[in-house]
Design a protein around this motif. Structure first.
Motif, PDB file in Angstrom:
ATOM      1  N   TRP A  40       0.830  -1.201   0.000  1.00 53.74           N
ATOM      2  CA  TRP A  40       0.000   0.000   0.000  1.00 53.74           C
ATOM      3  C   TRP A  40       0.866   1.253   0.000  1.00 53.74           C
ATOM      4  CZ3 TRP A  40      -4.573  -0.949   3.917  1.00 53.74           C
ATOM      5  CH2 TRP A  40      -5.289  -2.084   3.501  1.00 53.74           C
ATOM      6  N   LYS A  41       2.079   1.142   0.496  1.00 56.86           N
ATOM      7  CA  LYS A  41       2.981   2.292   0.522  1.00 56.86           C
ATOM      8  C   LYS A  41       3.233   2.809  -0.879  1.00 56.86           C
ATOM      9  CE  LYS A  41       7.565   3.677   2.249  1.00 56.86           C
ATOM     10  NZ  LYS A  41       8.811   3.212   2.917  1.00 56.86           N
ATOM     11  N   LYS A  42       3.198   1.921  -1.858  1.00 55.53           N
ATOM     12  CA  LYS A  42       3.416   2.315  -3.249  1.00 55.53           C
ATOM     13  C   LYS A  42       2.160   2.910  -3.873  1.00 55.53           C
ATOM     14  CE  LYS A  42       7.584   0.541  -3.323  1.00 55.53           C
ATOM     15  NZ  LYS A  42       8.795   1.407  -3.425  1.00 55.53           N
ATOM     16  N   TRP A  43       0.988   2.382  -3.473  1.00 59.05           N
ATOM     17  CA  TRP A  43      -0.245   2.729  -4.178  1.00 59.05           C
ATOM     18  C   TRP A  43      -1.049   3.847  -3.523  1.00 59.05           C
ATOM     19  CZ3 TRP A  43      -0.483   1.334  -8.919  1.00 59.05           C
ATOM     20  CH2 TRP A  43       0.159   0.165  -9.336  1.00 59.05           C
TER      21      TRP A  43
ATOM     22  N   LYS B 250      -4.239   8.915  -3.732  1.00 62.07           N
ATOM     23  CA  LYS B 250      -4.534  10.225  -3.161  1.00 62.07           C
ATOM     24  C   LYS B 250      -4.270  11.344  -4.167  1.00 62.07           C
ATOM     25  CE  LYS B 250      -3.667   8.777   1.610  1.00 62.07           C
ATOM     26  NZ  LYS B 250      -2.761   8.880   2.782  1.00 62.07           N
ATOM     27  N   ALA B 251      -3.258  11.180  -4.984  1.00 64.48           N
ATOM     28  CA  ALA B 251      -2.947  12.192  -5.999  1.00 64.48           C
ATOM     29  C   ALA B 251      -4.082  12.303  -7.010  1.00 64.48           C
ATOM     30  CB  ALA B 251      -1.639  11.844  -6.709  1.00 64.48           C
ATOM     31  N   TYR B 252      -4.575  11.169  -7.480  1.00 71.71           N
ATOM     32  CA  TYR B 252      -5.668  11.195  -8.461  1.00 71.71           C
ATOM     33  C   TYR B 252      -6.963  11.700  -7.836  1.00 71.71           C
ATOM     34  CZ  TYR B 252      -3.195   9.113 -12.374  1.00 71.71           C
ATOM     35  OH  TYR B 252      -2.336   8.911 -13.418  1.00 71.71           O
ATOM     36  N   GLU B 253      -7.178  11.405  -6.570  1.00 71.79           N
ATOM     37  CA  GLU B 253      -8.379  11.925  -5.891  1.00 71.79           C
ATOM     38  C   GLU B 253      -8.350  13.442  -5.801  1.00 71.79           C
ATOM     39  OE1 GLU B 253      -8.463   9.868  -2.184  1.00 71.79           O
ATOM     40  OE2 GLU B 253      -9.739   8.247  -2.947  1.00 71.79           O
ATOM     41  N   SER B 254      -7.158  14.020  -5.740  1.00 73.11           N
ATOM     42  CA  SER B 254      -7.030  15.477  -5.644  1.00 73.11           C
ATOM     43  C   SER B 254      -6.909  16.138  -7.018  1.00 73.11           C
ATOM     44  CB  SER B 254      -5.807  15.837  -4.792  1.00 73.11           C
ATOM     45  OG  SER B 254      -4.615  15.404  -5.416  1.00 73.11           O
ATOM     46  N   GLY B 255      -7.010  15.337  -8.079  1.00 74.95           N
ATOM     47  CA  GLY B 255      -6.964  15.889  -9.426  1.00 74.95           C
ATOM     48  C   GLY B 255      -5.586  15.975 -10.030  1.00 74.95           C
TER      49      GLY B 255
ATOM     50  N   ALA C 187      -0.003  10.873 -10.806  1.00 72.90           N
ATOM     51  CA  ALA C 187       1.077  10.257 -10.033  1.00 72.90           C
ATOM     52  C   ALA C 187       1.441   8.948 -10.719  1.00 72.90           C
ATOM     53  CB  ALA C 187       0.655  10.007  -8.594  1.00 72.90           C
ATOM     54  N   TYR C 188       2.639   8.445 -10.413  1.00 74.97           N
ATOM     55  CA  TYR C 188       3.122   7.269 -11.130  1.00 74.97           C
ATOM     56  C   TYR C 188       3.883   6.351 -10.191  1.00 74.97           C
ATOM     57  CZ  TYR C 188       5.667   4.403 -14.501  1.00 74.97           C
ATOM     58  OH  TYR C 188       6.182   3.347 -15.205  1.00 74.97           O
ATOM     59  N   PHE C 189       3.551   5.066 -10.264  1.00 75.58           N
ATOM     60  CA  PHE C 189       4.360   4.035  -9.618  1.00 75.58           C
ATOM     61  C   PHE C 189       4.690   2.936 -10.633  1.00 75.58           C
ATOM     62  CE2 PHE C 189       3.869  -0.230  -7.523  1.00 75.58           C
ATOM     63  CZ  PHE C 189       5.213  -0.360  -7.204  1.00 75.58           C
ATOM     64  N   ALA C 190       3.663   2.445 -11.276  1.00 77.81           N
ATOM     65  CA  ALA C 190       3.846   1.453 -12.335  1.00 77.81           C
ATOM     66  C   ALA C 190       2.799   1.727 -13.408  1.00 77.81           C
ATOM     67  CB  ALA C 190       3.701   0.040 -11.785  1.00 77.81           C
ATOM     68  N   THR C 191       3.084   1.347 -14.643  1.00 79.57           N
ATOM     69  CA  THR C 191       2.150   1.608 -15.731  1.00 79.57           C
ATOM     70  C   THR C 191       0.817   0.904 -15.470  1.00 79.57           C
ATOM     71  OG1 THR C 191       3.984   1.752 -17.294  1.00 79.57           O
ATOM     72  CG2 THR C 191       1.770   1.417 -18.203  1.00 79.57           C
ATOM     73  N   PRO C 192      -0.264   1.655 -15.371  1.00 79.87           N
ATOM     74  CA  PRO C 192      -1.564   1.036 -15.083  1.00 79.87           C
ATOM     75  C   PRO C 192      -2.177   0.432 -16.343  1.00 79.87           C
ATOM     76  CG  PRO C 192      -1.825   3.399 -15.279  1.00 79.87           C
ATOM     77  CD  PRO C 192      -0.352   3.121 -15.418  1.00 79.87           C
ATOM     78  N   PRO C 193      -3.022  -0.593 -16.194  1.00 80.78           N
ATOM     79  CA  PRO C 193      -3.752  -1.145 -17.343  1.00 80.78           C
ATOM     80  C   PRO C 193      -4.919  -0.225 -17.687  1.00 80.78           C
ATOM     81  CG  PRO C 193      -4.376  -2.313 -15.351  1.00 80.78           C
ATOM     82  CD  PRO C 193      -3.324  -1.312 -14.948  1.00 80.78           C
ATOM     83  N   VAL C 194      -4.638   0.802 -18.483  1.00 79.97           N
ATOM     84  CA  VAL C 194      -5.579   1.897 -18.703  1.00 79.97           C
ATOM     85  C   VAL C 194      -6.934   1.402 -19.212  1.00 79.97           C
ATOM     86  CG1 VAL C 194      -5.986   4.041 -19.959  1.00 79.97           C
ATOM     87  CG2 VAL C 194      -3.682   3.500 -19.125  1.00 79.97           C
ATOM     88  N   ASN C 195      -6.931   0.507 -20.178  1.00 76.65           N
ATOM     89  CA  ASN C 195      -8.198   0.036 -20.745  1.00 76.65           C
ATOM     90  C   ASN C 195      -9.051  -0.688 -19.709  1.00 76.65           C
ATOM     91  OD1 ASN C 195      -7.369   1.068 -23.169  1.00 76.65           O
ATOM     92  ND2 ASN C 195      -6.811  -0.891 -24.080  1.00 76.65           N
ATOM     93  N   LEU C 196      -8.401  -1.467 -18.846  1.00 73.50           N
ATOM     94  CA  LEU C 196      -9.143  -2.174 -17.808  1.00 73.50           C
ATOM     95  C   LEU C 196      -9.713  -1.198 -16.776  1.00 73.50           C
ATOM     96  CD1 LEU C 196      -6.911  -5.315 -17.138  1.00 73.50           C
ATOM     97  CD2 LEU C 196      -9.095  -5.210 -18.347  1.00 73.50           C
TER      98      LEU C 196
END
Length: 252
Positions: free
Chosen positions: A98-101, A106-111, A114-123
Protein backbone atom coordinates in the motif's frame (compact mmCIF):
# COMPACT_ATOMS: atom_id res chain seq x y z
CA UNK A 1 -2.47 -19.26 3.21
CA UNK A 2 -1.42 -16.44 5.57
CA UNK A 3 2.08 -15.66 4.19
CA UNK A 4 3.56 -15.50 7.69
CA UNK A 5 0.93 -13.12 9.08
CA UNK A 6 -0.30 -13.68 12.64
CA UNK A 7 -3.97 -14.33 11.85
CA UNK A 8 -6.78 -16.65 12.84
CA UNK A 9 -8.50 -18.17 9.83
CA UNK A 10 -12.22 -18.87 10.07
CA UNK A 11 -13.00 -21.33 7.32
CA UNK A 12 -16.23 -23.06 6.36
CA UNK A 13 -16.30 -26.78 5.70
CA UNK A 14 -17.03 -27.83 2.13
CA UNK A 15 -20.65 -27.09 1.23
CA UNK A 16 -21.32 -24.95 4.29
CA UNK A 17 -20.89 -21.33 5.43
CA UNK A 18 -19.18 -19.78 8.43
CA UNK A 19 -21.81 -19.09 11.09
CA UNK A 20 -22.44 -15.60 12.40
CA UNK A 21 -21.80 -16.93 15.92
CA UNK A 22 -18.33 -18.18 14.99
CA UNK A 23 -17.42 -14.81 13.49
CA UNK A 24 -18.73 -12.89 16.51
CA UNK A 25 -16.88 -15.15 18.96
CA UNK A 26 -13.62 -14.69 17.07
CA UNK A 27 -14.05 -10.93 16.93
CA UNK A 28 -14.63 -10.77 20.68
CA UNK A 29 -11.34 -12.51 21.39
CA UNK A 30 -9.11 -10.09 19.53
CA UNK A 31 -9.01 -6.66 17.97
CA UNK A 32 -9.42 -7.98 14.47
CA UNK A 33 -9.44 -6.38 11.10
CA UNK A 34 -12.10 -8.09 8.99
CA UNK A 35 -10.79 -9.14 5.57
CA UNK A 36 -13.22 -10.75 3.13
CA UNK A 37 -12.45 -12.74 -0.01
CA UNK A 38 -15.22 -11.53 -2.35
CA UNK A 39 -13.84 -12.46 -5.78
CA UNK A 40 -17.14 -13.89 -7.03
CA UNK A 41 -19.56 -11.93 -4.86
CA UNK A 42 -18.92 -8.21 -5.48
CA UNK A 43 -21.63 -7.04 -7.85
CA UNK A 44 -23.83 -10.11 -7.39
CA UNK A 45 -24.22 -10.46 -3.61
CA UNK A 46 -25.31 -8.02 -0.93
CA UNK A 47 -22.21 -6.62 0.79
CA UNK A 48 -22.53 -3.71 3.24
CA UNK A 49 -18.92 -2.61 3.66
CA UNK A 50 -19.54 0.25 6.10
CA UNK A 51 -22.62 -1.12 7.87
CA UNK A 52 -20.95 -4.46 8.58
CA UNK A 53 -17.70 -2.90 9.75
CA UNK A 54 -15.54 -4.61 7.10
CA UNK A 55 -11.94 -3.49 6.74
CA UNK A 56 -10.68 -5.04 3.50
CA UNK A 57 -12.43 -6.64 0.54
CA UNK A 58 -10.48 -8.39 -2.19
CA UNK A 59 -12.13 -8.98 -5.54
CA UNK A 60 -11.51 -9.11 -9.28
CA UNK A 61 -13.12 -7.41 -12.23
CA UNK A 62 -14.13 -10.37 -14.38
CA UNK A 63 -16.88 -11.77 -12.14
CA UNK A 64 -19.88 -9.77 -10.92
CA UNK A 65 -18.39 -6.47 -12.10
CA UNK A 66 -18.42 -7.77 -15.66
CA UNK A 67 -15.16 -6.41 -17.10
CA UNK A 68 -12.30 -8.26 -18.85
CA UNK A 69 -9.96 -10.18 -16.52
CA UNK A 70 -6.76 -8.59 -15.28
CA UNK A 71 -7.60 -6.27 -12.38
CA UNK A 72 -7.05 -7.15 -8.74
CA UNK A 73 -9.36 -4.82 -6.80
CA UNK A 74 -8.99 -4.01 -3.11
CA UNK A 75 -11.31 -1.89 -0.96
CA UNK A 76 -9.87 -0.72 2.37
CA UNK A 77 -11.41 1.06 5.33
CA UNK A 78 -9.82 4.09 6.94
CA UNK A 79 -9.23 1.92 10.01
CA UNK A 80 -7.20 -0.60 8.02
CA UNK A 81 -5.22 2.15 6.29
CA UNK A 82 -4.35 3.64 9.66
CA UNK A 83 -3.24 0.21 10.86
CA UNK A 84 -1.02 -0.12 7.81
CA UNK A 85 0.51 3.32 8.31
CA UNK A 86 1.45 2.49 11.92
CA UNK A 87 2.67 -1.08 11.37
CA UNK A 88 6.05 -1.94 12.84
CA UNK A 89 7.11 -4.73 10.46
CA UNK A 90 8.10 -3.95 6.86
CA UNK A 91 5.87 -4.96 3.95
CA UNK A 92 7.37 -7.98 2.20
CA UNK A 93 5.58 -7.49 -1.13
CA UNK A 94 6.86 -4.78 -3.48
CA UNK A 95 4.02 -4.38 -5.99
CA UNK A 96 1.25 -5.15 -3.48
CA UNK A 97 2.51 -2.69 -0.88
CA UNK A 98 0.00 0.00 0.00
CA UNK A 99 2.98 2.29 0.52
CA UNK A 100 3.42 2.32 -3.25
CA UNK A 101 -0.24 2.73 -4.18
CA UNK A 102 -1.74 5.06 -1.56
CA UNK A 103 0.16 8.14 -2.81
CA UNK A 104 -1.02 7.40 -6.37
CA UNK A 105 -4.62 7.05 -5.24
CA UNK A 106 -4.53 10.23 -3.16
CA UNK A 107 -2.95 12.19 -6.00
CA UNK A 108 -5.67 11.20 -8.46
CA UNK A 109 -8.38 11.93 -5.89
CA UNK A 110 -7.03 15.48 -5.64
CA UNK A 111 -6.96 15.89 -9.43
CA UNK A 112 -3.23 15.39 -9.90
CA UNK A 113 -1.32 12.68 -11.71
CA UNK A 114 1.08 10.26 -10.03
CA UNK A 115 3.12 7.27 -11.13
CA UNK A 116 4.36 4.03 -9.62
CA UNK A 117 3.85 1.45 -12.33
CA UNK A 118 2.15 1.61 -15.73
CA UNK A 119 -1.56 1.04 -15.08
CA UNK A 120 -3.75 -1.14 -17.34
CA UNK A 121 -5.58 1.90 -18.70
CA UNK A 122 -8.20 0.04 -20.75
CA UNK A 123 -9.14 -2.17 -17.81
CA UNK A 124 -9.42 0.80 -15.47
CA UNK A 125 -11.71 2.59 -17.92
CA UNK A 126 -13.79 -0.59 -18.18
CA UNK A 127 -13.93 -0.72 -14.39
CA UNK A 128 -15.13 2.89 -14.26
CA UNK A 129 -17.81 2.17 -16.87
CA UNK A 130 -18.96 -0.84 -14.86
CA UNK A 131 -19.19 1.15 -11.62
CA UNK A 132 -21.15 3.93 -13.30
CA UNK A 133 -23.54 1.40 -14.78
CA UNK A 134 -24.03 -0.40 -11.45
CA UNK A 135 -24.41 2.66 -9.23
CA UNK A 136 -26.01 5.32 -11.44
CA UNK A 137 -28.28 3.54 -13.89
CA UNK A 138 -31.26 1.23 -13.82
CA UNK A 139 -31.66 -1.32 -12.33
CA UNK A 140 -30.71 -0.06 -8.89
CA UNK A 141 -28.21 -1.89 -6.72
CA UNK A 142 -31.00 -3.39 -4.62
CA UNK A 143 -32.73 -4.52 -7.81
CA UNK A 144 -29.51 -6.13 -9.00
CA UNK A 145 -29.30 -8.17 -5.82
CA UNK A 146 -32.90 -9.33 -6.33
CA UNK A 147 -32.27 -10.24 -9.97
CA UNK A 148 -29.23 -12.32 -9.00
CA UNK A 149 -31.23 -14.15 -6.33
CA UNK A 150 -34.01 -14.92 -8.80
CA UNK A 151 -31.66 -16.08 -11.56
CA UNK A 152 -29.77 -18.25 -9.11
CA UNK A 153 -32.97 -19.91 -7.94
CA UNK A 154 -34.06 -20.61 -11.54
CA UNK A 155 -30.77 -22.32 -12.43
CA UNK A 156 -30.65 -24.30 -9.20
CA UNK A 157 -34.29 -25.37 -9.50
CA UNK A 158 -33.60 -26.60 -13.04
CA UNK A 159 -30.60 -28.56 -11.79
CA UNK A 160 -32.65 -30.11 -8.99
CA UNK A 161 -35.34 -31.12 -11.49
CA UNK A 162 -32.61 -33.00 -13.40
CA UNK A 163 -31.63 -34.84 -10.23
CA UNK A 164 -28.34 -32.98 -9.85
CA UNK A 165 -26.89 -32.36 -6.40
CA UNK A 166 -25.38 -29.04 -5.35
CA UNK A 167 -22.12 -28.66 -3.41
CA UNK A 168 -23.93 -26.39 -0.94
CA UNK A 169 -25.55 -28.52 1.77
CA UNK A 170 -28.21 -25.90 2.42
CA UNK A 171 -29.75 -23.43 -0.07
CA UNK A 172 -28.81 -20.62 2.32
CA UNK A 173 -25.11 -21.43 1.75
CA UNK A 174 -25.28 -21.26 -2.05
CA UNK A 175 -23.92 -18.30 -4.02
CA UNK A 176 -26.27 -16.20 -6.12
CA UNK A 177 -23.74 -15.65 -8.89
CA UNK A 178 -22.72 -19.27 -9.39
CA UNK A 179 -24.12 -22.78 -9.22
CA UNK A 180 -21.82 -25.69 -8.35
CA UNK A 181 -23.10 -29.17 -9.18
CA UNK A 182 -21.83 -32.70 -8.81
CA UNK A 183 -21.64 -34.65 -12.04
CA UNK A 184 -24.40 -37.24 -12.39
CA UNK A 185 -23.40 -40.74 -11.34
CA UNK A 186 -21.23 -42.37 -13.98
CA UNK A 187 -20.42 -39.07 -15.74
CA UNK A 188 -17.45 -36.75 -15.55
CA UNK A 189 -15.97 -33.59 -17.04
CA UNK A 190 -15.31 -35.22 -20.43
CA UNK A 191 -19.00 -36.12 -20.68
CA UNK A 192 -20.48 -32.78 -19.64
CA UNK A 193 -18.18 -29.82 -20.38
CA UNK A 194 -17.77 -30.48 -24.14
CA UNK A 195 -21.54 -30.80 -24.56
CA UNK A 196 -22.00 -27.33 -23.08
CA UNK A 197 -19.30 -25.99 -25.41
CA UNK A 198 -20.94 -27.58 -28.44
CA UNK A 199 -24.06 -25.59 -27.58
CA UNK A 200 -22.17 -22.31 -27.23
CA UNK A 201 -21.63 -22.16 -23.46
CA UNK A 202 -18.34 -22.44 -21.57
CA UNK A 203 -18.54 -23.76 -18.02
CA UNK A 204 -15.74 -24.65 -15.63
CA UNK A 205 -14.60 -27.75 -13.81
CA UNK A 206 -14.00 -27.99 -10.08
CA UNK A 207 -11.39 -26.20 -7.98
CA UNK A 208 -11.51 -27.81 -4.53
CA UNK A 209 -8.67 -30.34 -4.60
CA UNK A 210 -10.47 -33.12 -2.77
CA UNK A 211 -13.45 -33.14 -5.16
CA UNK A 212 -12.21 -31.20 -8.20
CA UNK A 213 -13.03 -34.04 -10.61
CA UNK A 214 -16.50 -34.56 -9.19
CA UNK A 215 -18.25 -31.25 -9.87
CA UNK A 216 -18.60 -28.34 -12.30
CA UNK A 217 -19.41 -24.64 -12.04
CA UNK A 218 -21.91 -22.49 -13.92
CA UNK A 219 -21.60 -18.71 -13.62
CA UNK A 220 -24.67 -16.48 -13.82
CA UNK A 221 -23.80 -12.94 -12.83
CA UNK A 222 -23.52 -9.39 -14.10
CA UNK A 223 -24.92 -8.62 -17.54
CA UNK A 224 -26.06 -12.24 -17.92
CA UNK A 225 -28.59 -11.64 -15.16
CA UNK A 226 -29.29 -7.92 -15.33
CA UNK A 227 -30.06 -7.66 -19.06
CA UNK A 228 -32.90 -10.17 -19.22
CA UNK A 229 -33.67 -9.34 -22.86
CA UNK A 230 -30.49 -11.20 -23.81
CA UNK A 231 -32.10 -14.42 -22.61
CA UNK A 232 -28.84 -15.71 -21.13
CA UNK A 233 -30.41 -17.40 -18.09
CA UNK A 234 -32.94 -19.14 -20.34
CA UNK A 235 -30.05 -20.33 -22.51
CA UNK A 236 -28.12 -21.61 -19.49
CA UNK A 237 -31.10 -23.65 -18.32
CA UNK A 238 -31.81 -25.04 -21.79
CA UNK A 239 -28.19 -26.05 -22.39
CA UNK A 240 -27.95 -27.59 -18.92
CA UNK A 241 -31.02 -29.70 -19.60
CA UNK A 242 -29.90 -30.72 -23.09
CA UNK A 243 -26.31 -31.49 -22.10
CA UNK A 244 -27.14 -33.63 -19.08
CA UNK A 245 -29.91 -35.48 -20.91
CA UNK A 246 -27.63 -36.14 -23.89
CA UNK A 247 -24.71 -37.30 -21.71
CA UNK A 248 -26.95 -39.67 -19.76
CA UNK A 249 -28.46 -41.16 -22.92
CA UNK A 250 -25.00 -41.84 -24.36
CA UNK A 251 -23.97 -43.68 -21.18
CA UNK A 252 -27.17 -45.69 -20.96
Amino acid sequence: MTYGANVDLIKAELGTAVSQTAIENALQQKRYKVIADCVCSVGSEEIRFDDWGLDVILTAGQKGLGIPPGLSILIASQRSIKTFETRASPVTSYYASWKKWLPVMKAYESGNGAYFATPPVNLIRSYLASLIQITRTSPSLEERFRLHREASKRVKDAATALGLKQIALDPAFAANGMTTLYYPEGLGAADVLPRFAQRGLVIAGGLFAEIKDKYFRIGHMGVTVVESKRGDVDTIIRVLQESITDARSQKA
